[in-house]
Design a protein around this motif. Structure first.
Motif, PDB file in Angstrom:
ATOM      1  N   UNK A  49      33.171  61.579  32.989  1.00 43.85           N
ATOM      2  CA  UNK A  49      33.588  61.164  34.332  1.00 43.85           C
ATOM      3  C   UNK A  49      32.422  60.627  35.148  1.00 43.85           C
ATOM      4  N   UNK A  50      31.203  61.051  34.836  1.00 47.28           N
ATOM      5  CA  UNK A  50      30.026  60.564  35.556  1.00 47.28           C
ATOM      6  C   UNK A  50      29.694  59.120  35.201  1.00 47.28           C
ATOM      7  N   UNK A  61      26.188  57.879  36.758  1.00 48.17           N
ATOM      8  CA  UNK A  61      26.446  56.816  37.727  1.00 48.17           C
ATOM      9  C   UNK A  61      27.274  57.283  38.925  1.00 48.17           C
ATOM     10  N   UNK A  62      27.960  58.407  38.770  1.00 45.91           N
ATOM     11  CA  UNK A  62      28.801  58.917  39.849  1.00 45.91           C
ATOM     12  C   UNK A  62      28.539  60.401  40.067  1.00 45.91           C
ATOM     13  N   UNK A  63      28.614  60.827  41.324  1.00 37.57           N
ATOM     14  CA  UNK A  63      28.622  62.240  41.660  1.00 37.57           C
ATOM     15  C   UNK A  63      30.050  62.764  41.522  1.00 37.57           C
ATOM     16  N   UNK A  98      36.408  58.846  39.236  1.00 40.34           N
ATOM     17  CA  UNK A  98      37.566  57.945  39.286  1.00 40.34           C
ATOM     18  C   UNK A  98      38.856  58.744  39.078  1.00 40.34           C
ATOM     19  N   UNK A  99      39.862  58.480  39.891  1.00 35.19           N
ATOM     20  CA  UNK A  99      41.112  59.238  39.833  1.00 35.19           C
ATOM     21  C   UNK A  99      42.006  58.770  38.694  1.00 35.19           C
ATOM     22  N   UNK A 100      42.902  59.643  38.281  1.00 35.70           N
ATOM     23  CA  UNK A 100      43.831  59.335  37.208  1.00 35.70           C
ATOM     24  C   UNK A 100      44.755  58.176  37.574  1.00 35.70           C
ATOM     25  N   UNK A 104      31.967  55.679  27.682  1.00 41.99           N
ATOM     26  CA  UNK A 104      30.810  56.555  27.515  1.00 41.99           C
ATOM     27  C   UNK A 104      29.904  56.014  26.415  1.00 41.99           C
ATOM     28  N   UNK A 105      30.504  55.621  25.282  1.00 40.83           N
ATOM     29  CA  UNK A 105      29.717  55.067  24.175  1.00 40.83           C
ATOM     30  C   UNK A 105      29.017  53.777  24.580  1.00 40.83           C
TER      31      UNK A 105
END
Length: 359
Positions: A185-186, A213-215, A220-222, A335-336
């Motif tokens: 999620x980050x 990249x994100x706190x 990001x929401x579903x 992520x990859x």
């Protein structure tokens, strides 16, 4: 604080590994070469998709499950595909036949739970054999870098002795390894999905990981990933299918609150997602998945794929249940991709350094 978040913090606070480094990948470097990679235990191709998006060229996949291998073949038709037991994969013969050399990266997610901590192999444990087969292929191919993923719990198995045994196995074939827990999620994946990522190289260089990249409050929401898909109209062509529910079953689902489960015995399945937050970790469980955040049905295979960041053009072979199984077992491509972006400057460094022996 969640279990894996605590583990991640403890790992970072106590990790004195000299090779691990975090790099900013917001503006990734350009590739100075066409870097080739091999994906072992590839599954449907989550790592392959992500590294391809980062600019790397997939040369081959090795996967024993025929349906997952068929999915990989469908989505990467120019890649070579070995469907079978990795023990039967003869890497040197294969490289000679396809005339692709060198392989710059070997990636994969071999099971490590059966790894011996006493320094000896238990040949009766198939998971142990699979890990050693991964090590064997790496030793034969000699890639510049290795990317290996697993569940975060592997780091605390047998009080950390398994993690050390994995490091020792890499060192025995000439690779300096590091490990980090990366929260998907980050990296803008709309899903909570922490992964243990081992990175190793044979030049005593840094093992780079992408900076978050994100706190947590920015995750990001579903809804941002799935809200545009039809609510109750199926689209089999893109795997937008879900378990069929009777009217009575949908009435039962309607009573399940966010975070609650339809079943006491399967508390990790048929659990309603939280609206306005990233998805809980998606997986296929007993023929079902999590319940949609606001609809009275479980999420579809395509919605799972969106939450894993597979593009809609990525089609999964097999039944709906098999598609969900493949998706739930995959590494999120985004992520990859970020991991690939972190590797680029160090691959470029090896390519530019004529004093480094890459043979």
């Amino acid at each position: 604080m969640g279990r894996y978040e605590r583990l991640q913090r403890e790992l970072e606070n106590n990790d004195d590994n000299p090779y691990k480094i975090y790099v900013d990948v917001q503006n990734p470097d350009k590739l100075s070469l066409q870097y080739n990679f091999l994906d072992l235990f590839s599954g449907a191709g989550g790592i392959t998709q992500g590294l391809s998006e980062a600019g790397f060229r997939p040369i081959a996949s090795v996967e024993i499950n025929p349906i997952a291998s068929a999915t990989h073949k469908r989505n990467f038709p120019n890649c070579h595909h070995f469907c079978g037991d990795i023990q039967e994969f003869k890497s040197q013969d294969w490289l000679q036949q396809i005339d692709y050399n060198p392989i710059h990266i070997v990636s994969g997610g071999p099971p490590c739970q059966g790894f011996s901590v006493a320094g000896k192999r238990d040949t009766n444990d198939p998971r142990n054999r699979l890990f050693y087969e991964f090590i064997k292929v790496v030793a034969e191919i000699k890639p510049w870098y290795i990317v290996m993923e697993n569940v975060p719990g592997i780091l605390t198995l047998k009080k950390g002795k398994v993690k050390q045994a994995i490091f020792d196995a890499f060192e025995s074939i000439g690779y300096s390894a590091s490990v980090a827990i990366l929260e998907s999620a980050a990296y803008k994946v709309p899903q909570i999905r922490p992964r243990a990522i081992f990175i190793a190289n044979r030049f005593n260089l840094n093992n780079p990981y992408p900076q978050a990249q994100l706190l947590p409050e920015q995750y990001v929401s579903i809804e941002s990933a799935i809200s545009d898909l039809p609510e109750y109209s199926r689209i089999p062509e893109i795997n937008h299918e879900w378990t069929r529910h009777s009217k009575e079953y949908m009435e039962r689902i309607a009573k399940v609150p966010p975070g609650g489960s339809l079943y006491e015995t399967y508390a990790d399945a048929f659990k309603r997602q939280y609206p306005g937050k990233p998805s809980m970790t998606v997986k296929e469980n007993h023929g079902g998945t999590h319940i949609h955040p606001y609809l009275n049905r479980v999420i579809s295979a395509r919605e799972m794929a969106r939450l894993q960041t597979f593009p809609d053009s990525f089609i999964f072979e097999g039944s709906m249940k098999k598609a969900m199984w493949q998706i739930g077992n995959a590494v999120p491509p985004l992520l990859a991709k970020n991991i690939g972006h972190a590797l680029i400057p160090y691959l470029n460094q090896v390519a530019a350094n004529k004093e480094i022996n890459t043979d």
